[in-house]
Design an enzyme around this catalytic site. Structure first.
Site, PDB file in Angstrom:
ATOM      1  N   HIS A  70      11.163  79.920  98.638  1.00 44.49           N
ATOM      2  CA  HIS A  70      10.049  80.459  97.330  1.00 44.49           C
ATOM      3  C   HIS A  70       9.479  78.809  98.229  1.00 44.49           C
ATOM      4  CE1 HIS A  70      13.360  78.271  95.624  1.00 44.49           C
ATOM      5  NE2 HIS A  70      12.577  77.701  95.271  1.00 44.49           N
ATOM      6  N   HIS A  72       9.031  75.560  96.622  1.00 47.94           N
ATOM      7  CA  HIS A  72       8.976  74.529  96.190  1.00 47.94           C
ATOM      8  C   HIS A  72      10.141  73.670  97.413  1.00 47.94           C
ATOM      9  CE1 HIS A  72       9.883  76.037  91.948  1.00 47.94           C
ATOM     10  NE2 HIS A  72       8.831  76.053  92.499  1.00 47.94           N
ATOM     11  N   ASP A  74      12.157  71.497  97.370  1.00 47.66           N
ATOM     12  CA  ASP A  74      12.936  70.988  98.247  1.00 47.66           C
ATOM     13  C   ASP A  74      13.903  72.616  98.929  1.00 47.66           C
ATOM     14  OD1 ASP A  74      13.164  72.551  95.674  1.00 47.66           O
ATOM     15  OD2 ASP A  74      15.352  73.028  95.367  1.00 47.66           O
ATOM     16  N   HIS A  75      13.000  73.429  99.051  1.00 46.70           N
ATOM     17  CA  HIS A  75      13.784  74.041  99.804  1.00 46.70           C
ATOM     18  C   HIS A  75      12.442  73.891 101.152  1.00 46.70           C
ATOM     19  CE1 HIS A  75      15.699  77.068  97.136  1.00 46.70           C
ATOM     20  NE2 HIS A  75      15.378  75.840  96.145  1.00 46.70           N
TER      21      HIS A  75
END
Length: 259
Positions: A70, A72, A74-75
């Protein structure tokens, strides 16, 4: 929790971004026998050169593709840089994250890396673009990578308005069916440790969401009028540091109850 070999052809490389929402940090997953083929990397995590170098080394210095659970940050923040280092595409449900039109992940998209088959499954709810990846192999048990739809501890946030509680509940039912139908033995989450009892944990998640909805209904009946007021009542036992995230979930719950 350290970097580790989870199963034949499945490695975890932990990103150095711990926090209230990321737990121990973002789990980056390396899928494939790196001695014999270029693996798939899932969720490169933050733009941290040391972390990306560790991921590249764990991948045998070659990567066939980067898959994203997904959008976001932090990914995904390290995805373009890792793709540049490895000369490989970034594949994601969100076209803004994918490196090209041909790299947009669709429900059911499948790839094979050596003995591993990886299948992308649309599981929206945490975000509208959330996807889970079913990993199967004749040499080992089935695994399910869930991004932030399921965490190694605690429960996830519905990131309203992008996230949607109705979609999340439907995705939980789908994941329960996947675990049962494919005899999935572990969930590999985006944050936290491995989930070794996936069926029970998913059913707990479903029960927990229904309990939260009941709590929100009671808070409204007792006079709460805003999402912030509901949070102070329903999440009184939760660290206030995560109340802003809880408020997103409450807004999603209120939208669900009003639909």
């Amino acid at each position: 929790m350290n970097d580790e070999l989870i199963a034949p052809g499945v490695q975890r490389v932990l990103a150095p971004n711990p926090g209230p929402m990321t737990l121990d940090g973002t789990n980056t997953w390396v899928l494939g026998d790196v001695a014999h083929q270029a693996p798939v990397v899932v969720d490169p995590g933050p733009l941290d050169e040391d972390h990306l170098r560790r991921v590249l080394e764990a991948s045998g210095l070659r990567i066939s593709a980067i898959w994203i659970t997904h959008r976001h940050h932090d990914h995904t923040d390290g995805a373009r840089r890792l793709a540049e280092l490895a000369s490989c595409p970034v594949m994601a449900v969100d076209p803004e994250v994918a490196t090209g039109r041909d790299q947009v992940l669709s429900d059911g998209h499948r790839t094979v890396v050596g003995d591993l088959e990886i299948v992308a499954i649309a599981t929206p709810g945490h975000t509208s673009d959330s996807a889970s990846f079913l990993v199967r192999s004749p040499a080992g048990p089935a695994l399910l990578l869930t991004g932030d739809m399921v965490l190694g501890r605690g429960t996830t946030v519905i990131t309203y308005p992008d996230g949607d509680l109705g979609a999340y509940l439907e995705s939980l039912e789908l994941m329960i069916k996947l675990v049962d139908d494919h005899q999935v033995v572990e969930i590999l989450p985006g944050h936290g440790d491995r989930v070794r009892d996936p069926g029970s944990v998913l059913r707990y998640y479903r029960k927990h969401r229904q309990q939260r909805l009941d709590q929100v209904r009671r808070a409204l009946a007792d006079g709460a009028r805003s999402a912030a007021e509901v949070v102070r009542i329903v999440y009184a036992d939760v660290d206030p540091a995560v109340w802003p995230a809880a408020e997103q979930s409450v807004r999603a719950q209120l939208d669900y109850l009003n639909s």
